[in-house]
Write an enzyme that holds these catalytic residues in place. Structure first.
Site, mmCIF file in Angstrom:
data_model
loop_
_atom_site.group_PDB
_atom_site.id
_atom_site.type_symbol
_atom_site.label_atom_id
_atom_site.label_comp_id
_atom_site.label_asym_id
_atom_site.label_seq_id
_atom_site.Cartn_x
_atom_site.Cartn_y
_atom_site.Cartn_z
ATOM 1 N N ARG A 1 0.867 -1.173 0.000
ATOM 2 C CA ARG A 1 0.000 0.000 0.000
ATOM 3 C C ARG A 1 0.902 1.220 0.000
ATOM 4 O O ARG A 1 1.574 1.515 0.997
ATOM 5 C CB ARG A 1 -0.923 -0.010 1.228
ATOM 6 C CG ARG A 1 -1.913 1.136 1.210
ATOM 7 C CD ARG A 1 -2.901 1.078 2.341
ATOM 8 N NE ARG A 1 -3.776 2.246 2.295
ATOM 9 C CZ ARG A 1 -3.522 3.392 2.909
ATOM 10 N NH1 ARG A 1 -2.452 3.529 3.647
ATOM 11 N NH2 ARG A 1 -4.362 4.414 2.797
ATOM 12 N N GLY A 2 0.942 1.918 -1.129
ATOM 13 C CA GLY A 2 1.875 3.014 -1.349
ATOM 14 C C GLY A 2 2.055 3.985 -0.201
ATOM 15 O O GLY A 2 3.174 4.190 0.273
ATOM 16 N N GLU B 1 -4.709 -6.959 -6.581
ATOM 17 C CA GLU B 1 -3.448 -7.579 -7.010
ATOM 18 C C GLU B 1 -3.216 -8.897 -6.285
ATOM 19 O O GLU B 1 -2.771 -9.877 -6.887
ATOM 20 C CB GLU B 1 -2.274 -6.620 -6.769
ATOM 21 C CG GLU B 1 -2.259 -5.452 -7.744
ATOM 22 C CD GLU B 1 -1.175 -4.424 -7.474
ATOM 23 O OE1 GLU B 1 -0.987 -3.555 -8.334
ATOM 24 O OE2 GLU B 1 -0.533 -4.478 -6.401
#
Ligand SMILES: *[C@@H]1O[C@H](CO)[C@@H](O)[C@H](O)[C@H]1NC(C)=O
Length: 242
Positions: free
Chosen positions: A68-69, A135
């Protein structure tokens, strides 16, 4: 008369110039042809560098990083990416992870397909990102082995965020929940940001990835003492050379 005297030599000079230009051009073409023939006849010669003006296909990705960026982009994900890259792997780090709810674009799908395994960096708010969850689901559907890394979160704490439950269909939420439940069962690594040893995290990740590659019967990148990707804690790998 004066004009004619001036023009005549010019007319003679011009074709000569053209001819010279033509000959010069031809020898350039011949040189290029020769180079490409040489390249073709010795494709594995280490000293022959393939010129990039022809076409340099990129290396296929072999590891897909899910993270999670906003949580890990500049920390765990960047570090793990660097260690894997430095160890000779070609990880795919999705910089688009910042955009929640975005559909998986073609490039990402291609990277998912190419990758031999997925490294999932679980952070406390991982379950809020549908992009990450998508993803994860895709990797599982494709039957790729996973290496979960639990960063500041216990496997038992993994859950789909409330807002996903409100916005997504029940089927989708179940899909996400099942994926997280499955990921919880997979043997992974633990890391605590406040007390953890960052370099150990990098090395342990590479070691675990090496192990998965060996299990898959894939070649690990060769690593020797003194080579750029050699981390003393990892030891030299001799696989992948034969
Ligand atoms: C951190 O881990 C590395 C590699 O495992 C080790 O060499 C180093 O001594 C550790 N550092 C500390 C402060 O424990």
């Amino acid at each position: 008369m004066f004009l004619l005297r001036l023009l005549l030599p010019l007319c003679l000079l011009l074709p000569l110039d053209l001819l010279l230009h033509y000959l010069n051009h031809r020898s350039t073409i011949a040189a290029v042809r020769e180079t490409s023939l040489n390249l073709r006849s010795q494709p594995h010669h280490p000293s022959v560098q393939k010129p990039c003006w022809i076409k340099c296909p990129r290396k296929p990705f072999n590891i897909f990083l899910v993270h999670r960026g906003p949580d890990t982009k500049e920390k765990e994900a960047a570090l793990i990416y660097d260690y894997l890259r430095g160890s000779g792997y070609f990880p795919f780090l999705d910089v688009e992870s910042l955009m929640p709810g975005k559909k998986i674009p073609d490039g990402i799908d291609e990277a998912l397909r190419e990758s031999k395994l997925g490294v999932i960096i679980f952070s406390p708010r991982f379950g809020e990102s549908r992009h990450c969850l998508d993803e994860l689901v895709r990797l599982m559907e494709m039957g790729k082995p996973l290496l979960p890394i639990f960063c500041d979160i216990e496997p038992s704490e993994l859950r789909v965020a409330e807002y996903c439950m409100g916005r997504d269909t029940a089927e989708k939420v179940k899909e996400y929940r099942d994926a997280l439940d499955e990921a919880k069962q997979v043997q992974g690594l633990r890391f605590q940001r406040s007390t953890g040893n960052w370099s150990k995290l990098g090395r342990d990740t590479v070691k675990a990835v090496d192990g998965i590659f060996v299990e898959l019967g894939e070649e690990c990148p060769p690593r020797h003492e003194g080579s750029p990707g050699f981390y003393p804690g990892l030891g030299a790998t001799s696989f992948g050379q034969g």
